[in-house]
Design a protein around this motif. Structure first.
Motif, PDB file in Angstrom:
ATOM      1  N   ALA A 436      72.361  20.413 -40.889  1.00 59.14           N
ATOM      2  CA  ALA A 436      71.022  20.620 -40.307  1.00 59.14           C
ATOM      3  C   ALA A 436      70.102  21.203 -41.356  1.00 59.14           C
ATOM      4  N   PRO A 437      69.737  20.408 -42.360  1.00 60.88           N
ATOM      5  CA  PRO A 437      68.898  20.935 -43.444  1.00 60.88           C
ATOM      6  C   PRO A 437      67.494  21.280 -42.975  1.00 60.88           C
ATOM      7  N   LEU A 438      66.966  22.365 -43.583  1.00 69.86           N
ATOM      8  CA  LEU A 438      65.586  22.770 -43.323  1.00 69.86           C
ATOM      9  C   LEU A 438      64.646  21.970 -44.205  1.00 69.86           C
ATOM     10  N   GLY A 439      63.532  21.573 -43.595  1.00 64.30           N
ATOM     11  CA  GLY A 439      62.482  20.925 -44.383  1.00 64.30           C
ATOM     12  C   GLY A 439      61.165  21.633 -44.123  1.00 64.30           C
ATOM     13  N   ILE A 440      60.397  21.862 -45.161  1.00 63.01           N
ATOM     14  CA  ILE A 440      59.130  22.580 -45.004  1.00 63.01           C
ATOM     15  C   ILE A 440      58.024  21.875 -45.764  1.00 63.01           C
TER      16      ILE A 440
END
Length: 484
Positions: A436-440
């Motif tokens: 569940a990678p974070l993307g910003i």
């Protein structure tokens, strides 16, 4: 003539007087001695019936008018017929003292006793007796005075009752109480005044050791049980030996203010202080200090009451934290962000940089995986920003998926470095959560001369949305390419 004078003195005496015949008691003594009795007190205490038997052998020969008045008797016969109402209850035990004195051959004796008037009034009596000269061998004539000391004894009992009440209030008070002697401190302060010192605060600024000296001169007289409980002390001796562990660190500042109040004649004080229990835990306390009435001249007796407000202070600190922080991410909240932005606007420090961050795909995570999954993403971004941003910079969650970093005094290069660091830590975080990678999306701006911070924030926000638009455009392109 002499006999008549003696009779008049007896009758007119201002104290109750009795002439009694103890000869039968003397004969009883002789019998007991023949039986081997040596310790008369122990023998009588063993069986109070023996005391009663002795008492019944006493013959009252004469009393004066004061006796009749004291015991509310109409006349001698009235008194004599009701002696059992006069001498009763705990009279027997006090009677042992008289009998012991006579047994030992003493010609004088005294004791405290309780009698009762014929009207039923309880009387505290100071009894004194003397064998009349010439009757030492037979004890046929003994002069006894019974002085009414009821008022004195009631005052004494009241004083004892008040003392027990005060001691009970002190010992069982739910508040920590200390009785202390500040007389040495008063002498130290008076000595400083005698040198012509006027500004005591400046004096202590120049001589900080004076505060420690005064603290060392406090003499603790007594503490109550609540004090031992408050400071986790097994007993009073343990507490006294470890006072240095209790009063330390910030206590010097509070005690310094206490000394200034005393210098100015303030003998009743209240302030919040921090002490430490013997287990090392912190205690926030409301301190009430008062010099006992009658000791204002030397401060030799003062009381310190300590109310534990640790729970209240923790609650206040938590409420203050909630007022400024976002509970989910542990970052500052929008209210703090707005206040900080207004503060920086008023401040002349420039430049100021801002980083606006938006968490990508939060709505998608909420819709497909549930809000718990979305909250987990927000918490993780909070961990990243908390790991990167330190004072004087501040990171805040300013919306559902929107975050901001304010950097006072930071130029474009510093802001760029901060962005790089955020991406580096984000990359590490994603390695731990590879599924569940974070993307910003990030937008950065640095204030220009004459530009308001609101305008600078608007530029950073626009930059963020441009990056976000590019992110979603790339996602759409990748999806289209994958479909072909």
């Amino acid at each position: 003539m002499t006999q008549s004078l003696d009779a008049n003195i007896f009758d007119l005496a201002p104290v109750a007087m009795w002439i009694e015949d103890f000869s039968d008691v003397k004969r009883q003594f002789d019998i007991w001695r023949q039986q081997g009795v040596a310790d008369i007190r122990a023998y009588l205490l063993e069986d109070l019936g023996r005391v009663q038997a002795c008492s019944e052998k006493i013959r009252v020969l004469k009393v004066n008018d004061k006796t009749l008045e004291l015991f509310a008797a109409r006349d001698f016969d009235h008194l004599l017929a009701n002696l059992q109402r006069v001498f009763r209850d705990d009279m027997l035990e006090s009677h042992i003292t008289e009998l012991e004195a006579l047994w030992q051959g003493k010609s004088r004796f005294s004791s405290h006793a309780v009698n009762y008037s014929l009207s039923g009034q309880r009387l505290d009596i100071q009894l004194r007796g003397a064998v009349i000269p010439g009757y030492e061998d037979t004890l046929e004539r003994i002069l006894i005075t019974t002085e009414d000391v009821t008022e004195r004894e009631e005052a004494r009992r009241l004083e004892q009752s008040n003392r027990r009440y005060a001691e009970g209030m002190f010992e069982h008070s739910p508040v920590s109480l200390w009785v202390e002697d500040f007389s040495h401190i008063k002498r130290l302060i008076e000595d400083i005044k005698s040198r012509g010192i006027v500004d005591f605060r400046i004096f202590m600024d120049v001589h900080p050791e004076f505060v420690r000296q005064c603290m060392s001169e406090i003499r603790v007289i007594e503490v109550n049980k609540a004090t031992l409980d408050l400071f986790c002390a097994a007993d009073e001796q343990t507490l006294m030996h470890r006072l240095g562990d209790v009063f330390r660190d910030e206590m010097d500042k509070a005690f310094r203010e206490q000394l200034i109040d005393l210098w100015n004649g303030v003998l009743f004080q209240q302030r919040e202080v921090v002490n430490y229990a013997l287990d090392g835990s912190e205690r926030h306390l409301l301190l009430h200090f008062s010099v006992f009435p009658g000791h204002e001249h030397d401060w030799s007796l003062v009381q310190v009451a300590l109310t534990d407000i640790t729970a209240r202070k923790k609650a206040e600190a938590y409420l203050e934290y909630l007022g400024k922080h976002d509970v989910l991410t542990k970052l500052y909240n929008r209210a703090f962000y707005s206040d900080e932005l207004n503060r920086l606007e008023r401040n002349s420090l420039r430049p100021v940089s801002a980083i606006i961050i938006d968490l990508n795909a939060l709505k998608q995570a909420n819709d497909t995986l549930g809000h718990d999954a979305g909250d987990q993403l927000l918490r993780r971004l909070g961990e990243v920003l908390n790991g990167v941003v330190t004072a004087p910079n501040h990171a805040a969650r300013i919306g559902g998926d929107e975050f901001a970093v304010l950097m006072p005094g930071a130029d474009k290069q510093a802001a760029s470095t901060m962005v790089d660091t955020i991406y580096e830590l984000l990359k590490i975080n994603n390695q731990f959560y590879s599924t569940a990678p974070l993307g910003i999306s990030i937008g950065v701006a640095t204030s220009e001369p004459g530009e308001t911070l609101e305008a600078m924030i608007r530029r950073a926000d626009i930059n963020m949305y441009e990056q976000k638009k590019a992110h979603y455009a790339n996602d759409a392109l990748r999806a289209k390419t994958a479909g072909l």
